[in-house]
Write a protein that holds these residues in place. Structure first.
Motif, PDB file in Angstrom:
ATOM      1  N   ASP A 198       0.709  -1.265  -0.070  1.00 51.95           N
ATOM      2  CA  ASP A 198      -0.006   0.078  -0.047  1.00 51.95           C
ATOM      3  C   ASP A 198       0.928   1.245  -0.035  1.00 51.95           C
ATOM      4  OD1 ASP A 198      -2.193  -1.648  -0.047  1.00 51.95           O
ATOM      5  OD2 ASP A 198      -2.494  -1.552   2.229  1.00 51.95           O
ATOM      6  N   ILE A 199       1.842   1.512   0.883  1.00 52.97           N
ATOM      7  CA  ILE A 199       2.856   2.433   0.868  1.00 52.97           C
ATOM      8  C   ILE A 199       3.318   2.683  -0.413  1.00 52.97           C
ATOM      9  CG2 ILE A 199       4.649   3.495   2.070  1.00 52.97           C
ATOM     10  CD1 ILE A 199       3.566   2.044   4.849  1.00 52.97           C
ATOM     11  N   ARG A 200       4.241   1.387  -0.865  1.00 54.39           N
ATOM     12  CA  ARG A 200       4.626   1.527  -2.099  1.00 54.39           C
ATOM     13  C   ARG A 200       4.090   2.204  -3.463  1.00 54.39           C
ATOM     14  NH1 ARG A 200       6.018  -3.370  -2.226  1.00 54.39           N
ATOM     15  NH2 ARG A 200       4.857  -4.145  -3.946  1.00 54.39           N
ATOM     16  N   GLU A 201       2.650   1.694  -3.230  1.00 54.26           N
ATOM     17  CA  GLU A 201       1.891   2.296  -4.175  1.00 54.26           C
ATOM     18  C   GLU A 201       1.813   3.763  -4.390  1.00 54.26           C
ATOM     19  OE1 GLU A 201      -2.726   1.468  -5.872  1.00 54.26           O
ATOM     20  OE2 GLU A 201      -1.863   0.171  -4.507  1.00 54.26           O
ATOM     21  N   THR A 202       1.265   4.022  -2.907  1.00 55.90           N
ATOM     22  CA  THR A 202       1.125   5.603  -2.536  1.00 55.90           C
ATOM     23  C   THR A 202       2.411   6.411  -3.190  1.00 55.90           C
ATOM     24  OG1 THR A 202      -0.335   5.010  -0.856  1.00 55.90           O
ATOM     25  CG2 THR A 202       0.486   7.506  -0.944  1.00 55.90           C
ATOM     26  N   VAL A 203       3.587   5.978  -2.622  1.00 53.05           N
ATOM     27  CA  VAL A 203       4.681   6.843  -2.948  1.00 53.05           C
ATOM     28  C   VAL A 203       4.919   6.628  -4.633  1.00 53.05           C
ATOM     29  CG1 VAL A 203       7.148   7.183  -2.527  1.00 53.05           C
ATOM     30  CG2 VAL A 203       5.853   6.427  -0.674  1.00 53.05           C
ATOM     31  N   HIS A 249       8.427  11.833 -12.413  1.00 53.11           N
ATOM     32  CA  HIS A 249       9.577  10.989 -12.204  1.00 53.11           C
ATOM     33  C   HIS A 249       9.076   9.693 -12.728  1.00 53.11           C
ATOM     34  CE1 HIS A 249      12.015  14.024 -10.175  1.00 53.11           C
ATOM     35  NE2 HIS A 249      10.689  13.869  -9.151  1.00 53.11           N
ATOM     36  N   SER A 250      10.205   8.815 -13.214  1.00 56.49           N
ATOM     37  CA  SER A 250       9.722   7.308 -13.456  1.00 56.49           C
ATOM     38  C   SER A 250      10.221   6.501 -12.371  1.00 56.49           C
ATOM     39  CB  SER A 250      10.473   6.918 -14.764  1.00 56.49           C
ATOM     40  OG  SER A 250      10.109   7.714 -15.983  1.00 56.49           O
ATOM     41  N   VAL A 251       9.535   5.431 -12.063  1.00 58.90           N
ATOM     42  CA  VAL A 251       9.400   4.635 -10.916  1.00 58.90           C
ATOM     43  C   VAL A 251       9.852   3.214 -11.475  1.00 58.90           C
ATOM     44  CG1 VAL A 251       8.676   3.819  -8.839  1.00 58.90           C
ATOM     45  CG2 VAL A 251       8.193   6.042  -9.634  1.00 58.90           C
ATOM     46  N   ILE A 252      11.003   2.387 -10.748  1.00 62.53           N
ATOM     47  CA  ILE A 252      11.010   0.900 -10.504  1.00 62.53           C
ATOM     48  C   ILE A 252      10.839   0.597  -9.205  1.00 62.53           C
ATOM     49  CG2 ILE A 252      12.759  -0.692 -11.234  1.00 62.53           C
ATOM     50  CD1 ILE A 252      13.843   1.097 -13.330  1.00 62.53           C
ATOM     51  N   GLU A 253      10.170  -0.247  -8.875  1.00 60.48           N
ATOM     52  CA  GLU A 253       9.753  -0.906  -7.667  1.00 60.48           C
ATOM     53  C   GLU A 253      10.686  -2.239  -7.477  1.00 60.48           C
ATOM     54  OE1 GLU A 253       5.481  -0.910  -6.779  1.00 60.48           O
ATOM     55  OE2 GLU A 253       5.340   0.241  -8.970  1.00 60.48           O
ATOM     56  N   ALA A 254      10.902  -2.483  -5.940  1.00 62.63           N
ATOM     57  CA  ALA A 254      11.419  -3.244  -5.341  1.00 62.63           C
ATOM     58  C   ALA A 254      10.787  -3.519  -3.853  1.00 62.63           C
ATOM     59  CB  ALA A 254      12.943  -3.340  -5.110  1.00 62.63           C
ATOM     60  N   ALA A 255      10.566  -4.686  -3.559  1.00 64.12           N
ATOM     61  CA  ALA A 255      10.085  -5.196  -2.202  1.00 64.12           C
ATOM     62  C   ALA A 255      11.153  -5.386  -0.900  1.00 64.12           C
ATOM     63  CB  ALA A 255       9.042  -6.015  -2.096  1.00 64.12           C
ATOM     64  N   SER A 256      12.323  -5.556  -1.288  1.00 64.82           N
ATOM     65  CA  SER A 256      13.564  -5.972  -0.333  1.00 64.82           C
ATOM     66  C   SER A 256      14.694  -5.421  -0.828  1.00 64.82           C
ATOM     67  CB  SER A 256      13.442  -7.604  -0.220  1.00 64.82           C
ATOM     68  OG  SER A 256      13.975  -8.277  -1.430  1.00 64.82           O
ATOM     69  N   ALA A 257      15.659  -5.563   0.041  1.00 66.37           N
ATOM     70  CA  ALA A 257      17.351  -5.449  -0.363  1.00 66.37           C
ATOM     71  C   ALA A 257      17.801  -6.277  -1.376  1.00 66.37           C
ATOM     72  CB  ALA A 257      18.008  -5.471   0.920  1.00 66.37           C
ATOM     73  N   VAL A 278      17.933   6.168  -5.454  1.00 69.59           N
ATOM     74  CA  VAL A 278      17.326   4.997  -5.072  1.00 69.59           C
ATOM     75  C   VAL A 278      16.918   5.727  -3.610  1.00 69.59           C
ATOM     76  CG1 VAL A 278      17.844   2.883  -3.603  1.00 69.59           C
ATOM     77  CG2 VAL A 278      19.088   3.188  -5.611  1.00 69.59           C
ATOM     78  N   LEU A 279      15.560   5.378  -3.394  1.00 69.78           N
ATOM     79  CA  LEU A 279      14.659   5.669  -2.275  1.00 69.78           C
ATOM     80  C   LEU A 279      14.393   4.411  -1.617  1.00 69.78           C
ATOM     81  CD1 LEU A 279      13.249   8.016  -0.500  1.00 69.78           C
ATOM     82  CD2 LEU A 279      11.312   8.187  -2.101  1.00 69.78           C
ATOM     83  N   ALA A 280      14.747   4.309  -0.594  1.00 73.47           N
ATOM     84  CA  ALA A 280      14.194   3.121   0.375  1.00 73.47           C
ATOM     85  C   ALA A 280      13.921   3.316   1.733  1.00 73.47           C
ATOM     86  CB  ALA A 280      15.635   2.132   0.344  1.00 73.47           C
ATOM     87  N   ASP A 281      12.885   2.453   2.275  1.00 75.06           N
ATOM     88  CA  ASP A 281      12.377   2.414   3.649  1.00 75.06           C
ATOM     89  C   ASP A 281      13.205   1.803   4.315  1.00 75.06           C
ATOM     90  OD1 ASP A 281      10.426   3.254   5.596  1.00 75.06           O
ATOM     91  OD2 ASP A 281      10.124   1.043   5.632  1.00 75.06           O
ATOM     92  N   ILE A 282      13.331   2.262   5.773  1.00 76.46           N
ATOM     93  CA  ILE A 282      14.544   1.572   6.875  1.00 76.46           C
ATOM     94  C   ILE A 282      14.196   0.104   7.034  1.00 76.46           C
ATOM     95  CG2 ILE A 282      15.485   1.733   8.880  1.00 76.46           C
ATOM     96  CD1 ILE A 282      15.497   4.923   8.812  1.00 76.46           C
ATOM     97  N   HIS A 283      12.832  -0.043   7.232  1.00 74.56           N
ATOM     98  CA  HIS A 283      12.421  -1.476   7.527  1.00 74.56           C
ATOM     99  C   HIS A 283      11.816  -1.991   6.420  1.00 74.56           C
ATOM    100  CE1 HIS A 283      12.806  -1.830  11.804  1.00 74.56           C
ATOM    101  NE2 HIS A 283      12.086  -0.717  12.110  1.00 74.56           N
ATOM    102  N   LEU A 284      12.492  -3.144   5.883  1.00 79.26           N
ATOM    103  CA  LEU A 284      12.298  -4.219   4.895  1.00 79.26           C
ATOM    104  C   LEU A 284      12.105  -5.456   5.267  1.00 79.26           C
ATOM    105  CD1 LEU A 284      15.050  -2.491   2.303  1.00 79.26           C
ATOM    106  CD2 LEU A 284      12.617  -2.088   2.384  1.00 79.26           C
ATOM    107  N   LYS A 285      11.475  -6.240   4.756  1.00 81.82           N
ATOM    108  CA  LYS A 285      11.184  -7.665   4.793  1.00 81.82           C
ATOM    109  C   LYS A 285      12.698  -8.351   4.744  1.00 81.82           C
ATOM    110  CE  LYS A 285       6.687  -8.021   3.199  1.00 81.82           C
ATOM    111  NZ  LYS A 285       5.675  -8.446   1.896  1.00 81.82           N
ATOM    112  N   GLY A 286      12.750  -9.412   5.356  1.00 86.90           N
ATOM    113  CA  GLY A 286      14.183  -9.954   5.416  1.00 86.90           C
ATOM    114  C   GLY A 286      15.085  -9.600   6.406  1.00 86.90           C
TER     115      GLY A 286
END
Length: 640
Positions: free
Chosen positions: A535-540, A549-557, A572-580
């Protein structure tokens, strides 16, 4: 058709040969530069001694050894004596009889750029006439003849002195021109005033140091040039300088808003009388803005150390209270109890807002300056402020047409202006009134925002203490942090806040920030967005796309590392808390070690969280929640 260099030299040589006297010019190294034919003929020089480059010492040695100066005991000593006299570059005139019985006058004077011009005149006929006059005029007294000869010699010496004086005059004029050029090139105002504070000298830099002042000020007094207010600020230092004490002061020119540093030096020779004061003034506006911002940052750091622990514990207690009261609100309650729960929740939320405001003042807040279109900014501000005002209050806006974006921290500026508008609303109260937001530029040094109201104005106590934290005139209704927050945010940006009461009634709050035009529009980027929440990734992603801007998405490091080598990526714009097992900070450190594109982090962790603090120390960090405007202001700070 222009003459060639050889043709020029030929013309000069021809002109010199037309002179009846012998003439030689030696340069500053006492090497022959040029001579005429009469010079060679008079002294019967070989060709080698009339060729450019022959030294004065060789020429003198040739003449001494040939007996030109009569019998000498030590030829080398005679050469050294004459060379040393030439190296003194002192004008001279003398007459001597040569070995061949002819008399010659020697007239020499130095050149301004170094070197000698010497003119040799055969005065044998003059000497013969003098001798004939002495012989044939016995009836004339010996004293008269002697006086006539002395007068003739004096006239010739006076002519030589006049020539030397003219050369010195030219040299002084050249020196004065160089000094004038130097003072005009220095980026400071240099001036001299006499004992009545009247300007006797100035360069043409005053109007660039203090805009709006004239450049031609010689003959005017300091009060005439600077105005009553600014002159009153420097007059004590002028008085001290006239008493013999050098000093330096800093003052703000009220008309231009410039911060000026001025040095005052007494004009005196040794222990003699003082004739006036030398003044050196420089514009230190940007320096003082940086100093104010640094001082405010240090105050904030100290306040953060004192309040962070208290605010953290208080926030935890409020979280528990809010949770318990919310659960209690869902239970069946006796009459009146639900109102008590609602009041408790409102008080707890107000406590939470107060905690946030304390944190915003004392916490680790980073400025996020970015290009801002001022007209669009004011329109957004009006949409936010309008609904908060009652029907009895009119909000007017006076803003000039500023066609270029300015570098501002839009978030903190919006908070500050909303705070001032709401304070003005409270000051007006229930009676009809007007709030005016006025924006203007001050000599392209400041952008000034003024909020004026028709309320009761500030009390004397408020004018003195309103910018201090926790001072309030609203009793239990106010936290006392509103104006303090405005002052804090302005000072952090290198600006200032001033409070005053208007002569016609009501208050005026002036907020000044440095005027910094944006150099160009920020480019669009291809962003690798790393966020594990769909949800947050879609919003951002939608925010980034709305900004162009153009966007390429990733869910983990791990997924981000597999995409980071794509050639079109810019950021690169990354959240501090990631899965894994790896955090966004781990990913950022890995990418930083590999080098390449800019990296930024985002987080919903509180400011006191150790992981957030560690991330913020290493990389630009965007706190959650944020909107697209906040994101737009944040991205340029990452790519610079």
């Amino acid at each position: 058709m222009p003459l060639s260099e050889e043709e020029h030299k030929g013309l000069i040589k021809t002109g010199l040969n037309l002179i009846s006297q012998a003439l030689s010019i030696f340069d500053s190294d006492l090497k022959l530069a040029v001579c005429n034919r009469r010079y060679q003929d008079m002294f019967d020089f070989p060709d080698a001694f009339v060729s450019p480059g022959v030294s004065f010492e060789e020429t003198i040695r040739y003449l001494v050894l040939r007996g030109e100066y009569g019998s000498v005991d030590d030829a080398e000593e005679a050469v050294r004596t004459r060379v040393k006299a030439a190296q003194a570059f002192v004008p001279h005139y003398l007459e001597r009889m040569r070995p061949n019985g002819r008399w010659v006058s020697v007239e020499g004077f130095p050149l301004p750029q170094g070197g000698w011009v010497t003119v040799y005149t055969d005065i044998t006929e003059v000497r013969i006439q003098q001798q004939m006059l002495r012989t044939r005029s016995a009836e004339l007294s010996e004293q008269l003849l002697s006086n006539t000869e002395r007068l003739s010699e004096t006239n010739r010496a006076l002519s030589a002195a006049n020539t030397a004086l003219e050369a010195a005059k030219n040299q002084l004029a050249e020196m004065e021109a160089r000094i004038r050029l130097t003072t005009e090139m220095i980026p400071a105002h240099i001036a001299h005033v006499d004992c009545n504070f009247r300007y006797t000298y100035t360069n043409r830099r005053l109007s660039s140091v203090i805009p709006g002042r004239p450049s031609q000020i010689v003959g005017l007094t300091g009060r005439d040039v600077l105005g009553e207010s600014s002159f009153a600020k420097i007059k004590p230092y002028l008085v001290r300088a006239l008493a013999g004490v050098s000093s330096i002061c800093e003052f703000t020119d009220d008309d231009s808003g410039r911060r000026i540093r001025t040095a005052f030096t007494p004009d005196r020779n040794d222990d003699g009388p003082i004739h006036g004061v030398y003044i050196l003034s420089t514009d230190i506006t940007e320096e003082s803005q940086a100093r104010a911002a640094l001082a405010q940052t240090r105050k904030r750091e100290l306040a953060a150390q004192l309040t962070s622990g208290l605010a953290h514990d208080f926030a935890n207690l409020l979280t528990i209270i809010l949770g318990l009261q919310s659960r209690l609100e869902q239970m069946p309650l006796p009459p009146g109890a639900k109102d008590l729960v609602t009041s408790t929740l409102a008080a707890a939320r107000r406590g939470g807002n107060l905690t946030d405001r304390i944190a915003s003042i004392s916490g680790r807040r980073e400025l996020r300056p970015a290009p801002v279109n001022l007209c669009d900014f004011i329109k957004d501000l009006m949409r936010l402020a309008g609904p908060a005002l009652a029907d009895n209050i009119r909000l007017d806006v006076d803003i000039p047409s500023i066609g270029i974006p300015l570098i501002l921290d839009a978030g903190s500026l919006q908070d500050s202006l909303l705070n001032l508008i709401l304070n003005a609303k409270d000051a007006i109260g229930a009676k009809p009134g007007t709030i005016t937001l006025r924006v203007r530029t001050v000599h392209e040094t400041w952008i000034e925002f003024s909020v004026l109201d028709t309320g009761a104005g500030f009390s004397p106590e408020a004018l003195e203490h309103a910018l201090n934290p926790f001072f309030t005139t609203k009793g239990g209704e106010g936290s006392g942090l509103g104006l303090s927050m405005v002052y804090d945010q302005a000072t952090m940006s290198g600006g200032s806040v001033r409070l005053e009461n208007r002569p016609e009634g009501g208050a005026r709050v002036e907020l000044r920030l440095p005027y910094r035009p944006a150099s160009k529009e920020e480019p669009l980027h291809t962003v690798l967005l790393v966020e594990d929440s769909d949800d947050i990734r879609e919003t951002v992603r939608d925010m980034l796309c709305s900004l162009g801007h153009s966007v390429i998405e990733a869910a983990s490091a791990e997924e981000a590392e597999s995409l980071v080598d794509l050639p079109q990526l810019d950021l690169v714009l990354a959240d501090i808390h990631l899965k894994g097992g790896r955090t966004g900070l781990d990913l950022a450190e890995t990418l930083l070690a590999r080098g390449g594109m800019p990296i930024a982090l985002m987080s919903s962790l509180p400011a006191s969280a150790s992981l957030r603090i560690a991330a913020e120390e290493r990389f630009p960090l965007l706190p959650k929640p944020f909107d697209s405007q906040t994101l737009a202001r944040f991205l340029p700070t990452v790519t610079k």
